[in-house]
Structure formats: C-alpha cells, structure tokens
Design an enzyme around this catalytic site. Structure first.
Site, PDB file in Angstrom:
ATOM      1  CB  SER B  25      -0.871  -0.021   1.257  1.00 32.62           C
ATOM      2  OG  SER B  25      -1.625   1.165   1.329  1.00 32.62           O
ATOM      3  N   GLY B  50      -3.695   3.617   1.053  1.00 28.47           N
ATOM      4  CA  GLY B  50      -4.594   3.630   2.210  1.00 28.47           C
ATOM      5  C   GLY B  50      -5.726   4.637   2.077  1.00 28.47           C
ATOM      6  CG  ASN B  73       6.958   7.830   3.239  1.00 33.41           C
ATOM      7  OD1 ASN B  73       5.879   8.268   3.651  1.00 33.41           O
ATOM      8  ND2 ASN B  73       7.308   6.561   3.383  1.00 33.41           N
ATOM      9  CG  ASN B 131      -1.759   2.150   8.259  1.00 30.43           C
ATOM     10  OD1 ASN B 131      -1.122   1.915   9.284  1.00 30.43           O
ATOM     11  ND2 ASN B 131      -1.465   3.130   7.449  1.00 30.43           N
ATOM     12  CB  CYS B 134      -2.918   6.532  11.631  1.00 32.16           C
ATOM     13  SG  CYS B 134      -3.902   5.237  10.964  1.00 32.16           S
ATOM     14  CB  ILE B 195       7.997  -4.085   9.317  1.00 33.51           C
ATOM     15  CG1 ILE B 195       9.163  -3.855   8.364  1.00 33.51           C
ATOM     16  CG2 ILE B 195       8.283  -5.188  10.302  1.00 33.51           C
ATOM     17  CD1 ILE B 195      10.468  -3.434   9.023  1.00 33.51           C
ATOM     18  CG  ASN B 196       3.649   0.907   7.969  1.00 35.91           C
ATOM     19  OD1 ASN B 196       4.254   1.597   7.129  1.00 35.91           O
ATOM     20  ND2 ASN B 196       2.376   1.061   8.209  1.00 35.91           N
TER      21      ASN B 196
END
Lengths: 260, 308
Positions: B25, B50, B73, B131, B134, B195-196
């Site tokens: 994503s 997302g 990023n 996700n 956040c 992993i993110n």
C-alpha cells in the site's frame, strides 16, 4: 498516456563547461511520445545506493529515436551519471507529466535560468512549427557564461533572438534573467519559465503585473515520477491543498501554485 | 515430456492468490498508475493506497529524503477518501482480474468500522488490510499499532463489520511486535503483514534543519530488509495465522528469503518506485528459483529455513 521503461543506449556524451553534460539516448518509444516540458526518470547506476531514479526534463528529441537530457552535477546521482560512457545502457522511464501548452498569444518568451534551460530547446522547436522566429524570444540567465554559452548558441542557430544575463557579466547583461523581462513592452504574451524557484517566483510576479500568460516548470525531490508515492508536492495557490509535480506538472500555470 | 511449471498458488485464509507477490500500500497508487508498465493481471494481489473516511491533504513538503539504500517519507496518508475511491478509482480496478485488497486507516475505532462496513458491500474488495500505525486522536494520539489492547479493539471492530479476510499491517516501531501480532490474532485477524516503515530522520547540514517538514518520516527500501526479515521470523514463530512479509523486497531472492523465514506471501513496496516492473520480475524469478530447486510448489518455501 503511454509510459515506457526502456534500456536506452547512450549514443553520445558531451561535456560542457560548468559541470554540464548532454547525453543522447536511444529510446525510440519515449522519443515518439514525448512533448516539450515532459520528463524522464533515469537510474544512475545498477546498485541500491543511490536508490532513487533522478528526474530530467526532455532536452530534445531527434530523428532516429533519440532523447537528449542535459544535466549538471549537483549530487551523487548526477556525479555517477556523468561518468557513464557511450555504449552503456541507462534504465529510462517516460515520458512523464504534463508539458507546456502552446500559448494563444502572438509573442512567446522562453525564460530559462541555469540548468533550467534544458526543456526550452525542445519547446522552441515545437513553437517554431506554428510561429515565425520573430515571435519567439529566448531569455537566458546564469551565474557565469560557462553555464549557458553553448545553449545560447543552440537557440541562436535556430534563428531565434537570444538575450542573456549573467551574474558576473561574462555573457550579456550583468544581472538576473528577470531583469531582461521587466522592460519588455507587449500587451499580449506567453512566458514559459524554467529554473530555480526564486527566479520563477519573480517571473510569475512580472507576468501577473503585465497580464501575460505564464507557464512554469517546477522541480522537487521525487521518488517515483508516477503519482504513486505522492512525495513531490507543491502547495496550491488557494493554500488549501497540494498538487503533485510528477502528475499535475511539472509544467503549471503560474496561478495554480502558491508562491511563498 | 514437458517439464511442469512450479505451482505459485498460495492461500491467505480464505483468500486464494495465483502467486504470493502483492503490491505494498502507498507504493502502487490505485493500480492504474502502473497499467502501462506492469501486467496487472499477473500480480498476486493489488493493495491500493490507504483510504480514510474523508480525504486527507497530507503533510507539507518536503515529504521525501533519500538515504543510504533507502528513503524516508512523510506523506501524511494523503488520499482521496472513501467516496472518491468508490466512484473514481474502483471502476478501473473492477476490470482487473486480480484480487483487490484495500488498505484502510482512521483516527478512531468508529472510522475503521465504517470503512469496513462500506467496503464489505463491494464484492471486488477481496480483503482489507488494516493500517494501525496512525495515531488515535481519541486516545491522545497514541498509535493503535503500539498498544496491544488498542490493536485488539481495532481488529475486532473491523472483523465484526467485514465478512472476508482481514489482514492487519504491523508497525516495527514497538518494543515487542510479537505481542501486537498475538493481540490481533486473538481479535480474529486472518493474517498479519509486516513491517510498515521504520521511524527515522535526516538533517540537511547546509541549511541546518531536518530534511522533512514533518521532521520524522518512515524509512523504507533495502536498508530495512534485515529488520523486517528478523521480525517476520519472530512473528511467524508466534502466531498460527499467515504472515505477509514486507520490507525492502526488491528481487526474487529477497522474496525467497522472506518466505524461508516464514512468510506465506510478500509485498513489494519501494522497489516499485525504482523498478516499476519489480513485481512481475519477482514472480518470474520465484518460478525460476523453484524450478532450479526442483520444488513443485511455492508453499514448500514457507518457513523452510526454520526447520533446518
């Protein structure tokens, strides 16, 4: 719009003064599709460092499927690229983004600062298809003659009037390219600007005052060039959101973006 | 006699994929951006950028910084929002014969539940990827993904409102990722993806200020691969549900490593930016690897490095 990823052979490399290089690449699909103001993303090597491609505006396309890029060494990516020899292949992605549109006005001013001059040669060629050479003027600016001498000649050989300004006075008028624009008296004109942000901000301001059309080609750090990462943002003129240089630009109408 | 090609099919819970290679994503737009470069029908699954309930403008620039073998990023979850996704982006994806996985994000538990309920009505959405990185605005900005109880609650909330597979995407920016993985498994997740990005930063020494306007950003690319591989290994050890490996996967060899560590599938992220054809090349390379190793199915790879 079709985008191509091509292994493009470097047919010719030229080194100019001021750390400026011009590469001629064999990329027939991209050459056939590219419009002035569009750009390509180029891998500067095989490895993972530097990781990202580098964006370059299309400097020119030529017969035989040639795409030219013009670049200045500004960091590691362009340093590595500058060492590439003809006969080697580059991974090139393009053509990308929105290019210049032909202004309706009868006078066209191409205003370039430093390496920002790169896409204007391609634009000049296209404008010449529909306009007399006398309707097109080229205004070039740089720190010294080193950075633009050869390009001033290229435009001159197309029969176009070229006005130059250098900060050290080594070519043309001593000062900034924007100083050349201020005294021009035309009621209807289109300005096509490419160069550093502070220069473009002044160009946009002058055009606004004079009531001229103004298209600017913007530069930002960019990862993909495909509108996937959404990293190359610029604030919109309404200050309420962002445009993306790779997809909405790199050429914008000057009133679309905020000048901070 | 013709040599049989190895079988690349893989199951993630009830989700049946032709091969284990998905797009991560946020690195593949809404698919259409890559249509002229990649055969979208060939991919294992497409995971889109997302989506939140309402559009988000994202963070101010600069949002990107390149680092050694990686990039930072801080896009700030810019996206078109649920309604525009359904009206403008989904129609194109309906024509692509590849399972579509929608990544969802929210500020509150209710956001996630509403997204799940609405997307459940769209048959094309084969699975959700949640996700949980956040911040939860109702809980003082603590990220859902860093607290096992909150990760459990979000997963459970989505689970109750979505009838097809639910994948939860885990953040590496925690003390113990295994504990979070266990919590979402208990809450009913069908799979975890990890992993993110890894939280990091870079400073411009010319202007003496952080390179990102947001100061911190997420590190991705080959630089984070060893961290990701280690976490996949640990999580695959601890949970019974499938693990989807993410983190710097750029080549077929990278994908093989993650599967040997215990991943049932992989996601290709930052590599899409550098080589838009990376996903297809990885699928092709997996097939070649299996053939050379005389393996009949890609499933033979899963966790193989753990058994020797």
């Amino acid at each position: 719009m079709q985008i191509y990823q091509q292994k493009a052979e470097i047919l010719r490399t030229e080194k100019f003064t001021g750390d400026i290089y011009r590469f001629s690449l064999k990329a027939p699909d991209i050459a056939a599709e590219a419009r002035p103001g569009q750009f390509v993303m180029v891998r500067t090597g095989e490895g993972m460092d530097p990781l990202l491609r580098r964006p370059f505006s299309v400097h020119q396309v030529a017969e035989g499927g040639l795409v030219q890029i013009l670049f200045k060494i500004v960091g590691r990516g362009t340093q590595l690229l500058s060492r590439m020899q003809s006969g080697k292949y580059l991974d090139v992605l393009g053509p990308l983004g929105q290019g210049f549109t032909n202004g309706e006005n009868n006078q066209h001013f191409l205003v370039g600062g430093g390496i920002g001059i790169a896409p204007l040669l391609f634009l000049a060629k296209q404008l010449l298809k529909r306009n007399e050479p006398s309707a097109i003027k080229v205004l070039l600016g740089a720190r010294t003659e080193d950075e633009i001498g050869i390009l001033a000649e290229d435009f001159g050989s197309m029969g176009l009037e070229v006005l130059s300004a250098t900060e050290d006075g080594s070519l043309g008028q001593k000062g900034l390219v924007t100083d050349l624009l201020v005294p021009i008296n035309e009621t209807r004109a289109t300005v096509y600007g490419c160069g550093p942000y502070p220069m473009l901000r002044v160009v946009a301001g002058i055009c606004h005052t004079k009531g001229w059309g103004c298209q600017v080609s913007l530069e930002t750090i960019m990862a993909c060039g495909l509108a996937a990462c959404l990293g190359c943002t610029v604030l919109r003129s309404d200050l309420k959101g962002y445009v993306h240089v790779c997809k909405d630009g790199p050429v914008f109408n000057a009133d679309e973006v905020a000048w901070l | 006699m013709a040599v049989e090609l190895p079988d690349l099919k893989i199951n993630i819970g009830a989700l049946r994929l032709n091969n284990p290679v998905m797009t991560a994503s946020g690195t593949f737009g809404y698919g259409k951006e890559f249509a002229s470069l990649v055969n979208l029908h060939r991919l294992g699954a497409i995971i889109v950028k997302g989506i939140s309930l309402l559009p988000r403008p994202g963070n101010p620039p600069p949002r990107l910084a390149e680092t050694a073998c990686g990039m930072l990023n801080a896009i700030g979850l810019e996206n078109v929002g649920l309604e525009k996704f359904l009206s403008d982006k989904l129609p194109f994806l309906l024509g692509i014969d590849t399972p579509l996985i929608v990544n969802i994000l929210g500020d509150t538990l209710e956001d996630y539940q509403q997204l799940a309920a609405r997307l459940d009505e769209e048959e094309k959405v084969a699975a959700l990827e949640v996700n949980i990185s956040c911040p939860n605005v109702k809980h003082g900005g603590v990220a859902f993904g860093t607290d096992p109880d909150m990760a459990y609650n979000v997963t459970k909330g989505v689970r109750q409102h979505f009838s097809r597979p639910v994948i939860v995407k885990l953040s590496p920016n925690v003390t113990d990722i295994v504990m979070i993985a266990g919590a979402v498994e208990e809450a009913g997740a069908d799979a975890v993806s990890l992993i993110n990005t890894v939280l990091g930063m870079a400073i411009d020494i010319e202007f003496c200020r952080p390179k990102l306007a947001n100061i911190f950003g997420g590190l991705s690319g080959p630089a984070i691969k060893p961290i990701a591989l280690r976490m996949v290994w640990q999580v695959a050890d601890a949970v019974a549900i499938p693990v989807i490996g993410i983190g710097g996967i750029s080549t077929p060899e990278d994908a093989v490593e993650f599967m040997l560590a215990g991943a049932s599938a992989v996601q290709v992220g930052t590599a899409n930016f550098i080589n838009p054809k990376a996903t297809e090349e990885i699928i092709q390379g997996l097939e070649t690897y299996l053939t050379e190793k005389n393996m009949a199915s890609v499933q033979e790879l899963i966790g193989r490095a753990r058994r020797t």
